[in-house]
Design an enzyme around this catalytic site. Structure first.
Site, PDB file in Angstrom:
ATOM      1  N   TYR A 139       0.844  -1.207   0.000  1.00 43.56           N
ATOM      2  CA  TYR A 139       0.000   0.000   0.000  1.00 43.56           C
ATOM      3  C   TYR A 139       0.876   1.253   0.000  1.00 43.56           C
ATOM      4  O   TYR A 139       0.546   2.261  -0.628  1.00 43.56           O
ATOM      5  CB  TYR A 139      -0.949  -0.017   1.208  1.00 43.56           C
ATOM      6  CG  TYR A 139      -1.752   1.252   1.350  1.00 43.56           C
ATOM      7  CD1 TYR A 139      -2.632   1.675   0.354  1.00 43.56           C
ATOM      8  CD2 TYR A 139      -1.626   2.047   2.490  1.00 43.56           C
ATOM      9  CE1 TYR A 139      -3.364   2.847   0.488  1.00 43.56           C
ATOM     10  CE2 TYR A 139      -2.357   3.218   2.636  1.00 43.56           C
ATOM     11  CZ  TYR A 139      -3.222   3.616   1.627  1.00 43.56           C
ATOM     12  OH  TYR A 139      -3.934   4.771   1.763  1.00 43.56           O
ATOM     13  N   ARG A 146       1.153   6.753  -6.795  1.00 37.95           N
ATOM     14  CA  ARG A 146      -0.004   7.634  -6.999  1.00 37.95           C
ATOM     15  C   ARG A 146       0.405   9.096  -6.849  1.00 37.95           C
ATOM     16  O   ARG A 146       0.116   9.931  -7.705  1.00 37.95           O
ATOM     17  CB  ARG A 146      -1.110   7.285  -6.008  1.00 37.95           C
ATOM     18  CG  ARG A 146      -2.276   8.261  -6.059  1.00 37.95           C
ATOM     19  CD  ARG A 146      -3.478   7.798  -5.243  1.00 37.95           C
ATOM     20  NE  ARG A 146      -3.199   7.538  -3.844  1.00 37.95           N
ATOM     21  CZ  ARG A 146      -4.102   7.105  -2.969  1.00 37.95           C
ATOM     22  NH1 ARG A 146      -5.337   6.872  -3.359  1.00 37.95           N
ATOM     23  NH2 ARG A 146      -3.774   6.895  -1.705  1.00 37.95           N
ATOM     24  N   TYR A 201      -1.073  12.905   6.579  1.00 45.56           N
ATOM     25  CA  TYR A 201      -0.670  11.857   7.527  1.00 45.56           C
ATOM     26  C   TYR A 201       0.834  11.945   7.785  1.00 45.56           C
ATOM     27  O   TYR A 201       1.614  12.209   6.854  1.00 45.56           O
ATOM     28  CB  TYR A 201      -0.959  10.460   6.952  1.00 45.56           C
ATOM     29  CG  TYR A 201      -2.380   9.944   7.086  1.00 45.56           C
ATOM     30  CD1 TYR A 201      -3.322  10.546   7.912  1.00 45.56           C
ATOM     31  CD2 TYR A 201      -2.763   8.798   6.383  1.00 45.56           C
ATOM     32  CE1 TYR A 201      -4.609  10.021   8.015  1.00 45.56           C
ATOM     33  CE2 TYR A 201      -4.043   8.274   6.482  1.00 45.56           C
ATOM     34  CZ  TYR A 201      -4.968   8.892   7.304  1.00 45.56           C
ATOM     35  OH  TYR A 201      -6.227   8.375   7.403  1.00 45.56           O
ATOM     36  N   ARG A 214     -11.620  13.162   1.955  1.00 43.80           N
ATOM     37  CA  ARG A 214     -12.573  12.320   2.697  1.00 43.80           C
ATOM     38  C   ARG A 214     -13.897  12.174   1.967  1.00 43.80           C
ATOM     39  O   ARG A 214     -14.601  11.186   2.120  1.00 43.80           O
ATOM     40  CB  ARG A 214     -12.805  12.893   4.092  1.00 43.80           C
ATOM     41  CG  ARG A 214     -11.560  12.927   4.955  1.00 43.80           C
ATOM     42  CD  ARG A 214     -11.039  11.537   5.226  1.00 43.80           C
ATOM     43  NE  ARG A 214      -9.795  11.555   6.002  1.00 43.80           N
ATOM     44  CZ  ARG A 214      -9.097  10.460   6.292  1.00 43.80           C
ATOM     45  NH1 ARG A 214      -9.491   9.275   5.843  1.00 43.80           N
ATOM     46  NH2 ARG A 214      -7.990  10.546   6.982  1.00 43.80           N
ATOM     47  N   GLU A 320     -13.953  -1.207   6.293  1.00 50.22           N
ATOM     48  CA  GLU A 320     -13.915   0.114   5.657  1.00 50.22           C
ATOM     49  C   GLU A 320     -15.243   0.282   4.919  1.00 50.22           C
ATOM     50  O   GLU A 320     -15.723  -0.660   4.289  1.00 50.22           O
ATOM     51  CB  GLU A 320     -12.727   0.205   4.689  1.00 50.22           C
ATOM     52  CG  GLU A 320     -12.637   1.541   3.968  1.00 50.22           C
ATOM     53  CD  GLU A 320     -11.338   1.696   3.165  1.00 50.22           C
ATOM     54  OE1 GLU A 320     -10.247   1.427   3.711  1.00 50.22           O
ATOM     55  OE2 GLU A 320     -11.434   2.073   1.986  1.00 50.22           O
TER      56      GLU A 320
HETATM   57  C1  3EB Z   1      -7.763   5.920   5.864  1.00 47.53           C
HETATM   58  O1  3EB Z   1      -8.635   6.683   6.218  1.00 47.53           O
HETATM   59  C2  3EB Z   1      -8.192   4.519   5.537  1.00 47.53           C
HETATM   60  O2  3EB Z   1      -5.396   5.369  -0.111  1.00 47.53           O
HETATM   61  O3  3EB Z   1      -7.006   6.015  -1.433  1.00 47.53           O
HETATM   62  C3  3EB Z   1      -9.411   5.185   2.847  1.00 47.53           C
HETATM   63  C4  3EB Z   1      -9.782   5.787   1.639  1.00 47.53           C
HETATM   64  C5  3EB Z   1      -8.116   4.711   3.013  1.00 47.53           C
HETATM   65  C6  3EB Z   1      -8.843   5.916   0.606  1.00 47.53           C
HETATM   66  C7  3EB Z   1      -6.585   5.606  -0.335  1.00 47.53           C
HETATM   67  C8  3EB Z   1      -7.197   4.842   1.959  1.00 47.53           C
HETATM   68  C9  3EB Z   1      -7.552   5.444   0.769  1.00 47.53           C
HETATM   69  O4  3EB Z   1      -6.565   6.244   5.789  1.00 47.53           O
HETATM   70  C10 3EB Z   1      -7.698   4.024   4.257  1.00 47.53           C
END
Ligand code: 3EB
Length: 335
Positions: A139, A146, A201, A214, A320
């Site tokens: 990932y 990406r 992050y 989001r 998820e």
């Molecule tokens: C998170 O909130 C959970 O890498 O495109 C959620 C939605 C998550 C999209 C992405 C990853 C992605 O981090 C994981």
């Protein structure tokens, strides 16, 4: 089906696709994984088991306006004057990182040929997402590829123009499958006040942050459509309730409810949890009943939800959930 964007879930592929189909994603482990270029519509085939015994689930995006279609690079697309659907499939050769970069370059190239400047929602399906290759969790490699494609194509990797997305695991050896919906007017990215923006992050989650928002609010002809990204039991940037699937599901639903509140604050829309249509990705088949019970309780009645069995991008996440709220179909239109 009307002119506004519609989502229809079918139990199997029809013998022929109706003219108003923009693109299709199929889930299930019966059909081979990959992208079928012989199809008249872009088809993202995701090799992912469905929890409800059904062998297949066919997600058809429809919009009744004149269409055109084509292929470019690894991408296959179909578009009208409001929406573009793009499906991309890339076999992993050198590395997941380079496959990801290639997939995103094809996606952005397809959008550019049709003057679709704004990806609104992107779905990512990554083989063995929690596995390790080349010394890094897969990932995290995906996130590097990406982000570098976004930057290489002149796109922002934080802020209002970042699309909504999800990233889930498929069987080891499966190709990388990415599909997207795009528009010609900028959608509004919505962030969740309970969560650190993923593009901010800290580096302990990987050398390059994930590039997604989001949620994404698109407005077509005055009718808003909301795309809620894959949402999990994360508050701030930390996973909560490790090992407890019921609490993880409740925390996830609190996050989605907070996003709906935020959407209401910024745009005055009035969606509630019960107005959404969902896809829930559950890591362990034994947890599906618990996840279903929590979603049903939070919505007050069982909502429209497809349950899939998938690995989630953090090893400690058990569930998820993603969702959409689309404008109602126009009255008087046949299904
Ligand atoms: C998170 O909130 C959970 O890498 O495109 C959620 C939605 C998550 C999209 C992405 C990853 C992605 O981090 C994981």
């Amino acid at each position: 089906m009307g002119e506004a964007l519609q989502l229809q879930l079918l139990p199997e592929r029809p013998a022929a696709w109706p003219d108003d189909v923009l693109g299709v994603a199929t889930y299930g482990s019966r059909v081979a994984s990959g992208l079928d270029c012989a199809e008249a519509v872009p088809l993202a085939v995701i090799d992912m088991p469905i929890a409800d015994h059904a062998p297949d689930a066919v997600e058809a995006w429809r919009s009744a306006r004149p269409m055109r279609a084509g292929h470019i690079g690894d991408a296959s697309w179909r578009a009208n004057d409001a929406w573009m659907f793009v499906a991309v499939q890339v076999e992993e050769r050198a590395s997941l990182r380079s496959a990801t970069e290639a997939a995103y370059r094809s996606l952005f190239e397809a959008l550019a040929t049709q003057d679709y400047a704004y990806p609104v929602r992107i779905w990512n399906y990554i083989a063995d997402i929690n596995g390790e290759s080349d010394g890094l969790e897969r990932y995290r490699q995906f996130n590097i590829g990406r982000q570098s494609a976004f930057l290489g194509c002149g796109r922002d990797v934080s802020g209002d123009s970042v699309p909504a997305a999800c990233a889930l695991g498929t069987r080891p050896g499966a190709p990388l499958v990415v599909y997207a919906l795009a528009g010609r007017t900028a959608p509004l990215a919505i962030e969740n006040p309970r969560q650190r923006s993923a593009y901010h992050y800290p580096s302990r989650y990987g050398p390059r942050a994930p590039t997604f928002s989001r949620a994404s609010l698109a407005d077509w002809d005055g009718r808003p459509a909301l795309f809620v990204s894959g949402t999990a039991s994360i508050v701030g940037h930390e996973t909560l309730h490790v090992g407890d699937v019921a609490e993880q599901t409740r925390e996830t639903l609190r996050n989605i409810a907070a996003l709906l509140d935020q959407t209401r604050r910024v745009r005055g829309t009035a969606w509630d949890l019960r107005d959404l249509r969902y896809k829930a990705y559950v890591r362990h088949a034994a947890d599906v009943a618990t996840v279903r019970a929590e979603i049903t309780r939070a919505c007050g009645a069982e909502p429209d939800c497809l349950y899939l069995l998938a690995d989630i991008c953090r090893r400690d996440l058990l569930v998820e959930i993603e969702a959409v709220a689309l404008p109602a179909a126009e009255a008087g239109c046949a299904a």
